[in-house]
Scaffold this motif. Structure first.
Motif, PDB file in Angstrom:
ATOM      1  N   VAL A  91       0.342  -1.172  -0.458  1.00 29.89           N
ATOM      2  CA  VAL A  91       0.180  -0.116  -0.245  1.00 29.89           C
ATOM      3  C   VAL A  91       1.278   1.195  -0.082  1.00 29.89           C
ATOM      4  CG1 VAL A  91      -2.359   1.698   1.221  1.00 29.89           C
ATOM      5  CG2 VAL A  91      -2.033  -1.259   1.222  1.00 29.89           C
ATOM      6  N   PHE A  92       1.848   1.340   0.967  1.00 26.74           N
ATOM      7  CA  PHE A  92       2.906   2.771   1.279  1.00 26.74           C
ATOM      8  C   PHE A  92       3.910   2.332  -0.204  1.00 26.74           C
ATOM      9  CE2 PHE A  92       7.263   4.218   2.039  1.00 26.74           C
ATOM     10  CZ  PHE A  92       6.959   5.281   2.350  1.00 26.74           C
ATOM     11  N   HIS A  93       3.833   1.570  -1.046  1.00 26.68           N
ATOM     12  CA  HIS A  93       4.198   1.629  -2.356  1.00 26.68           C
ATOM     13  C   HIS A  93       3.608   2.099  -3.297  1.00 26.68           C
ATOM     14  CE1 HIS A  93       7.851  -0.069  -5.366  1.00 26.68           C
ATOM     15  NE2 HIS A  93       6.509  -0.350  -6.322  1.00 26.68           N
ATOM     16  N   ALA A  94       2.193   1.603  -3.621  1.00 22.38           N
ATOM     17  CA  ALA A  94       1.303   2.185  -4.900  1.00 22.38           C
ATOM     18  C   ALA A  94       1.037   3.804  -4.192  1.00 22.38           C
ATOM     19  CB  ALA A  94       0.339   1.597  -4.471  1.00 22.38           C
ATOM     20  N   THR A  95       0.552   3.752  -3.210  1.00 27.56           N
ATOM     21  CA  THR A  95       0.644   5.627  -3.068  1.00 27.56           C
ATOM     22  C   THR A  95       1.334   6.544  -3.429  1.00 27.56           C
ATOM     23  OG1 THR A  95       0.867   4.717  -0.562  1.00 27.56           O
ATOM     24  CG2 THR A  95      -1.995   4.659  -1.435  1.00 27.56           C
ATOM     25  N   THR A  96       2.540   6.064  -2.197  1.00 24.87           N
ATOM     26  CA  THR A  96       3.899   7.198  -2.822  1.00 24.87           C
ATOM     27  C   THR A  96       4.013   7.202  -4.080  1.00 24.87           C
ATOM     28  OG1 THR A  96       5.796   5.175  -2.569  1.00 24.87           O
ATOM     29  CG2 THR A  96       5.278   7.238  -0.447  1.00 24.87           C
ATOM     30  N   TRP A  97       3.486   6.058  -5.227  1.00 23.30           N
ATOM     31  CA  TRP A  97       4.314   5.900  -6.644  1.00 23.30           C
ATOM     32  C   TRP A  97       2.989   6.283  -7.317  1.00 23.30           C
ATOM     33  CZ3 TRP A  97       8.614   6.271  -8.558  1.00 23.30           C
ATOM     34  CH2 TRP A  97       9.222   5.746  -8.121  1.00 23.30           C
ATOM     35  N   PHE A  98       2.213   6.623  -6.124  1.00 21.89           N
ATOM     36  CA  PHE A  98       0.813   7.581  -7.244  1.00 21.89           C
ATOM     37  C   PHE A  98       0.964   8.923  -7.123  1.00 21.89           C
ATOM     38  CE2 PHE A  98      -3.060   3.910  -6.776  1.00 21.89           C
ATOM     39  CZ  PHE A  98      -2.362   3.435  -7.821  1.00 21.89           C
ATOM     40  N   ASN A  99       1.012   9.243  -5.623  1.00 23.82           N
ATOM     41  CA  ASN A  99       1.540  10.354  -5.736  1.00 23.82           C
ATOM     42  C   ASN A  99       2.526  11.328  -6.539  1.00 23.82           C
ATOM     43  OD1 ASN A  99      -0.689  10.088  -3.312  1.00 23.82           O
ATOM     44  ND2 ASN A  99       0.269  10.190  -1.723  1.00 23.82           N
ATOM     45  N   LEU A 100       3.226  10.315  -6.588  1.00 29.90           N
ATOM     46  CA  LEU A 100       4.459  11.126  -7.021  1.00 29.90           C
ATOM     47  C   LEU A 100       4.386  10.879  -9.253  1.00 29.90           C
ATOM     48  CD1 LEU A 100       7.661   9.302  -5.507  1.00 29.90           C
ATOM     49  CD2 LEU A 100       7.270  11.424  -5.948  1.00 29.90           C
ATOM     50  N   ALA A 101       2.758  10.282  -9.821  1.00 26.46           N
ATOM     51  CA  ALA A 101       2.949  10.109 -10.460  1.00 26.46           C
ATOM     52  C   ALA A 101       2.444  11.644 -11.600  1.00 26.46           C
ATOM     53  CB  ALA A 101       1.682   9.494 -10.908  1.00 26.46           C
ATOM     54  N   PRO A 102       2.298  12.438 -10.983  1.00 24.88           N
ATOM     55  CA  PRO A 102       2.050  13.970 -11.849  1.00 24.88           C
ATOM     56  C   PRO A 102       3.373  14.652 -12.403  1.00 24.88           C
ATOM     57  CG  PRO A 102       0.579  13.941  -9.802  1.00 24.88           C
ATOM     58  CD  PRO A 102       1.464  13.153  -9.073  1.00 24.88           C
ATOM     59  N   SER A 103       4.327  14.172 -11.631  1.00 31.83           N
ATOM     60  CA  SER A 103       5.635  15.443 -11.559  1.00 31.83           C
ATOM     61  C   SER A 103       6.139  13.938 -13.065  1.00 31.83           C
ATOM     62  CB  SER A 103       6.030  15.555 -10.897  1.00 31.83           C
ATOM     63  OG  SER A 103       6.519  14.092  -9.896  1.00 31.83           O
ATOM     64  N   ALA A 104       5.832  12.535 -12.862  1.00 33.03           N
ATOM     65  CA  ALA A 104       6.458  12.497 -14.501  1.00 33.03           C
ATOM     66  C   ALA A 104       5.773  12.316 -15.566  1.00 33.03           C
ATOM     67  CB  ALA A 104       6.745  10.925 -13.983  1.00 33.03           C
ATOM     68  N   MET A 105       4.085  12.648 -15.541  1.00 32.21           N
ATOM     69  CA  MET A 105       3.120  12.652 -16.234  1.00 32.21           C
ATOM     70  C   MET A 105       2.864  13.871 -16.614  1.00 32.21           C
ATOM     71  SD  MET A 105       1.269   9.545 -16.696  1.00 32.21           S
ATOM     72  CE  MET A 105       0.296   9.510 -14.951  1.00 32.21           C
ATOM     73  N   ALA A 106       3.718  14.800 -17.370  1.00 28.77           N
ATOM     74  CA  ALA A 106       3.283  16.491 -18.056  1.00 28.77           C
ATOM     75  C   ALA A 106       1.775  16.822 -19.082  1.00 28.77           C
ATOM     76  CB  ALA A 106       4.081  17.307 -18.010  1.00 28.77           C
ATOM     77  N   ILE A 107       1.035  15.506 -18.633  1.00 31.49           N
ATOM     78  CA  ILE A 107       0.016  16.051 -19.862  1.00 31.49           C
ATOM     79  C   ILE A 107      -0.963  17.368 -20.563  1.00 31.49           C
ATOM     80  CG2 ILE A 107      -2.513  14.627 -20.544  1.00 31.49           C
ATOM     81  CD1 ILE A 107      -1.602  12.847 -18.357  1.00 31.49           C
ATOM     82  N   ARG A 108      -0.962  17.835 -21.452  1.00 30.28           N
ATOM     83  CA  ARG A 108      -1.480  18.457 -21.577  1.00 30.28           C
ATOM     84  C   ARG A 108      -2.487  18.211 -22.302  1.00 30.28           C
ATOM     85  NH1 ARG A 108       2.103  22.777 -21.408  1.00 30.28           N
ATOM     86  NH2 ARG A 108       1.242  24.049 -22.151  1.00 30.28           N
ATOM     87  N   PHE A 109      -3.741  19.017 -22.086  1.00 28.13           N
ATOM     88  CA  PHE A 109      -4.790  18.924 -22.538  1.00 28.13           C
ATOM     89  C   PHE A 109      -5.846  20.507 -23.166  1.00 28.13           C
ATOM     90  CE2 PHE A 109      -9.608  17.917 -22.635  1.00 28.13           C
ATOM     91  CZ  PHE A 109      -9.295  17.210 -23.559  1.00 28.13           C
TER      92      PHE A 109
END
Ligand code: SF4
Ligand code: FES
Lengths: 141, 249
Positions: A91-109
């Motif tokens: 759970v720790f692994h999943a949540t920490t990575w989920f929280n980091l996801a936005p900085s790895a993905m600069a999605i533009r819309f």
């Protein structure tokens, strides 16, 4: 002399410098560093859950008796304890990575960057949705 | 509130000392004073030999970065009053992971060489003559890299990065963010030239995403984001050359 030092190129003929050493315990100095190390360690536990899953599939393919044996093995208090710890780390692994996801993905819309919260939210929503589907299958049987 | 506050400043003289040591100074605690003001007070009134770098005292030049109570900070933007209630001296040390030349001054040639290696300038395959006018850019295109262009080379991100501390060959947060600043610029055509340096182990793959660089950056550059985004780009490019070797340059 040159091989004692990393091959970084500093100015030549400079007066003596003081080069502080990095302590072996640097990761205990600050909570974010410790959290980072825990996140890295969590991958070991994720791997353990993969092993459990593979064992389960193997037991399943070997028929009801093997599966019953596998379930008995799962009830061993030591395994239960290990799996509880593993659950925590996964759970720790999943949540920490989920929280980091936005900085790895600069999605533009529409010419704008999708807000961080939306990306994190989508991850959690997908997690919840998939968990619900799995739970539905389990409860139904 | 106490009238004064103590500063514990790291002193190192290459001529005299084998090891640095701390020296404590009491300075007036004024509401509008930042750590840099305190250091300047010491230099002017108490001990003229104290050595440190600064210039703009307004968060623009990037030269006043130091460790304040163990955290990388721009000393011109760090108020003394934040530490007034802690009842212990404020520790001021040179930026972590860099060799110390004297007192609070660190050696940054390593960063300068790395920065240069990623070619942080506009690269054109063919320059057009000046008479053809400027390269135009829409606000949208500007927006893509603007955040990365805010970097002031203060190196706080390096001092926050344990990967750089443990493995000094790592190109590091700011240099990669600045490479991205040009990669994302619509006027630039040099992305493939930078890739050789960036897409190696000492480049983006050295980063394990501790994420502290982004937290300490006073300019909200988000170097950690730049690195992770580039990891994605590099992976896609790799697959492209793998699947379509003829398209590779
Ligand atoms: S990325 Fe931020 S912390 Fe790093 S050098 Fe640039 S401004 Fe400073
Ligand atoms: S003195 Fe210029 S950034 Fe602090």
């Amino acid at each position: 002399m040159s091989d004692e030092r990393p091959p970084t190129r500093y100015t030549e003929y400079h007066p003596r410098w003081y080069r502080p050493r990095v302590s072996t315990w640097w990761w205990l100095a600050r909570w974010p560093y410790l959290k980072f190390i825990l996140r890295e360690i969590s991958s070991v536990f994720v791997a353990w859950f993969v092993v459990v899953l593979l064992l389960q599939i193997r037991a399943l393919s070997r028929g009801p008796e093997a599966y019953a044996a596998f379930e008995r093995w799962l009830q061993n208090p030591l395994i239960v304890l290990l799996n509880l710890i593993t659950l925590f780390f996964v759970v720790f692994h999943a949540t920490t990575w989920f929280n980091l996801a936005p900085s790895a993905m600069a999605i533009r819309f529409g010419g704008k960057r999708v807000p961080d919260l939306l990306i994190v939210g989508t991850n959690y929503a997908a997690w919840a949705a998939i968990s619900l589907v799995v739970a539905w299958f389990l409860v139904r049987s | 509130m106490a009238e004064t506050i103590s500063l514990e400043v790291l002193r190192y003289s290459p001529e005299r000392d084998a090891e640095p040591s701390f020296q404590t100074y009491d300075v007036p605690l004024r509401k509008d004073w930042v750590v840099l003001d305190a250091l300047n007070y010491i230099k002017d009134k108490v001990d003229g030999s104290l050595t440190f770098r600064w210039s703009c005292r307004m968060g623009i030049c990037g030269s006043c970065g130091m460790m304040v109570n163990g955290e990388p900070k721009l000393t011109c933007a760090t108020f003394l009053s934040n530490y007034a209630n802690e009842n212990k001296p404020v520790r001021v040390q040179p930026l972590r992971y860099f060799p110390v030349i004297r007192d609070l001054v660190v050696e940054v040639t390593d960063f300068m060489t790395k920065l240069q290696s990623v070619k942080p300038w506009l690269i054109r395959e063919k320059e057009k003559p000046v008479s053809d006018g400027e390269y135009l850019q829409t606000p949208d295109q500007l927006d893509r890299y603007k955040q990365f262009s805010m970097c002031i080379n203060c190196l706080l991100c390096y001092a926050a990065c344990p990967v750089y501390g443990l493995d000094p060959v790592f190109i590091g947060p700011a240099a990669i963010a600045l490479a991205q600043r040009y990669n994302m610029d619509s006027r630039d055509e040099g992305a493939h030239e930078r890739m050789d340096v960036l897409a190696q182990h000492e480049g983006i793959w050295g980063c394990t995403f501790v994420g502290e660089c982004t937290k300490v950056c006073p300019k909200h550059v988000d170097p950690a984001g730049a690195i992770q985004q580039y990891k994605l780009t590099a992976t896609i490019e790799r697959f492209k050359t793998f699947l379509m070797p003829w398209a590779a340059r």
